[in-house]
Each structure stands twice: as structure tokens, then as C-alpha cells.
Enzyme design. Structure first.
Site, mmCIF file in Angstrom:
data_model
loop_
_atom_site.group_PDB
_atom_site.id
_atom_site.type_symbol
_atom_site.label_atom_id
_atom_site.label_comp_id
_atom_site.label_asym_id
_atom_site.label_seq_id
_atom_site.Cartn_x
_atom_site.Cartn_y
_atom_site.Cartn_z
ATOM 1 N N HIS A 1 0.825 -1.217 0.000
ATOM 2 C CA HIS A 1 0.000 0.000 0.000
ATOM 3 C C HIS A 1 0.859 1.267 0.000
ATOM 4 O O HIS A 1 0.369 2.337 -0.360
ATOM 5 C CB HIS A 1 -0.932 0.044 1.212
ATOM 6 C CG HIS A 1 -1.951 -1.038 1.232
ATOM 7 N ND1 HIS A 1 -2.843 -1.244 0.206
ATOM 8 C CD2 HIS A 1 -2.211 -2.000 2.159
ATOM 9 C CE1 HIS A 1 -3.620 -2.278 0.506
ATOM 10 N NE2 HIS A 1 -3.254 -2.752 1.675
ATOM 11 N N ASP B 1 -2.487 -11.275 -1.845
ATOM 12 C CA ASP B 1 -2.944 -10.643 -0.606
ATOM 13 C C ASP B 1 -4.441 -10.428 -0.761
ATOM 14 O O ASP B 1 -4.930 -10.338 -1.884
ATOM 15 C CB ASP B 1 -2.241 -9.292 -0.415
ATOM 16 C CG ASP B 1 -2.460 -8.697 0.968
ATOM 17 O OD1 ASP B 1 -1.570 -8.869 1.817
ATOM 18 O OD2 ASP B 1 -3.504 -8.078 1.200
ATOM 19 N N HIS C 1 -5.927 -7.757 -0.023
ATOM 20 C CA HIS C 1 -6.093 -6.362 -0.448
ATOM 21 C C HIS C 1 -5.263 -6.085 -1.702
ATOM 22 O O HIS C 1 -4.167 -6.611 -1.859
ATOM 23 C CB HIS C 1 -5.619 -5.407 0.660
ATOM 24 C CG HIS C 1 -6.328 -5.612 1.941
ATOM 25 N ND1 HIS C 1 -5.760 -6.259 3.011
ATOM 26 C CD2 HIS C 1 -7.583 -5.265 2.327
ATOM 27 C CE1 HIS C 1 -6.625 -6.306 4.009
ATOM 28 N NE2 HIS C 1 -7.734 -5.703 3.619
ATOM 29 N N ASP D 1 -3.433 -12.579 4.621
ATOM 30 C CA ASP D 1 -4.709 -12.214 5.224
ATOM 31 C C ASP D 1 -5.920 -12.712 4.431
ATOM 32 O O ASP D 1 -7.046 -12.360 4.745
ATOM 33 C CB ASP D 1 -4.792 -10.707 5.473
ATOM 34 C CG ASP D 1 -4.361 -9.861 4.298
ATOM 35 O OD1 ASP D 1 -4.035 -10.421 3.239
ATOM 36 O OD2 ASP D 1 -4.330 -8.639 4.450
#
Length: 154
Positions: free
Chosen positions: A3, A41, A43, A128
Site C-alpha cells: 500500500h 494478498d 487487499h 490475510d
């Protein structure tokens, strides 16, 4: 972390180490002409995508649950150099569905781009998407990550 952008931290990510390594390798390692960043991931790696999209020596492949934070990563976005492959998957994706996506889309892309001579593969691995993780509804199992890494290594 995926990110983090050129301008700073975002999410839980302070620095985008995958992009630092990728850009360093292309610039400083004799014989490395291309770097593929594989990001699994839950995200989407908005920071990685933003850094990679303008660099034709880099390629970014992202699997991520959608819709979910940060709300980026549509399959339709490929970047100005067509070096982005976003593979969003729906909520409550099971191991079988995820591994099918991985085998049908990610592995062929790696064979085409990361297996080339003078290419380096960087794996930006998030865990995650596990069924027990409270940040998502994905239903992967710990063993799935071992399966994916073995298949990438083949």
C-alpha cells in the site's frame, strides 16, 4: 508493503520493499532486464500498482478480494505499458476457486514473463486471505500458500 506509495505510508505499510528491490535490481544487477512482482494478498496493492504502471521494465500481478480496502485494482486496468494484471476475486472465495484462478491466470502469466531469461520474480506475500483472518471473507487455508509457492517454483 504494497500500500505504500512514492509519497508515503498507507494502510499498515511504511515502505514498498517489493518496488525498492525491483527498481534496484533492474538498475544495479547486470543481466536483469525485467522484474515481475507477484502480489497475493486479500487487499489490492495500490502503492505497488502506482509505482509499477509507468515503468515498462516492471510487471505487476495482483490477486485480491473485491470489493475491499483500498477499493482499487479493477481487472480492466492494465496500465499505460500494459504491465498490470489485476485479478480481483469475490468475497467468500474458497481454496478451490482461488487455486483455479491462480493456475488459470497467474501461472501462465509467470511462464510468459517471469520465466524469461534476464527476469527476476519478487513475491509480495500477504496471508490475510486465510479463512481465520478477520479482515476478509476469503477462505484460504495455510496449506494453499505452500501449494502456490511450489507451483511458482516449478
Amino acid at each position: 508493503g504494497h500500500h505504500a506509495t512514492r509519497g508515503g505510508a498507507m494502510g499498515f505499510c511504511l515502505f514498498n520493499f517489493a518496488c525498492v528491490v525491483a527498481k534496484w535490481a533492474v538498475r544495479e544487477c547486470e543481466g536483469i532486464d525485467k522484474v515481475v512482482i507477484l502480489d497475493w494478498d486479500v487487499h489490492h496493492g495500490n502503492g505497488t500498482e502506482d509505482i509499477v504502471k509507468d515503468d515498462p521494465t516492471l510487471r505487476y500481478i495482483s490477486t485480491h478480494e473485491s470489493p475491499l480496502y483500498p477499493g482499487t485494482g479493477p481487472a480492466s486496468f492494465t496500465g499505460p505499458h500494459h504491465n498490470i494484471l489485476n485479478l480481483p476475486y469475490p468475497s467468500a472465495t474458497t481454496s478451490a476457486s482461488y487455486l483455479a484462478l491462480f493456475r488459470d491466470k497467474v501461472l501462465p502469466e509467470l511462464r510468459e514473463h517471469a520465466a524469461a531469461e534476464n527476469a527476476l520474480l519478487v513475491v509480495s506475500a500477504g496471508y490475510d486471505a486465510l479463512g481465520a483472518d478477520f479482515l476478509s471473507t476469503s477462505l484460504l487455508e495455510p496449506e494453499d500458500y505452500g501449494v502456490m509457492m511450489r507451483e511458482v517454483m516449478e
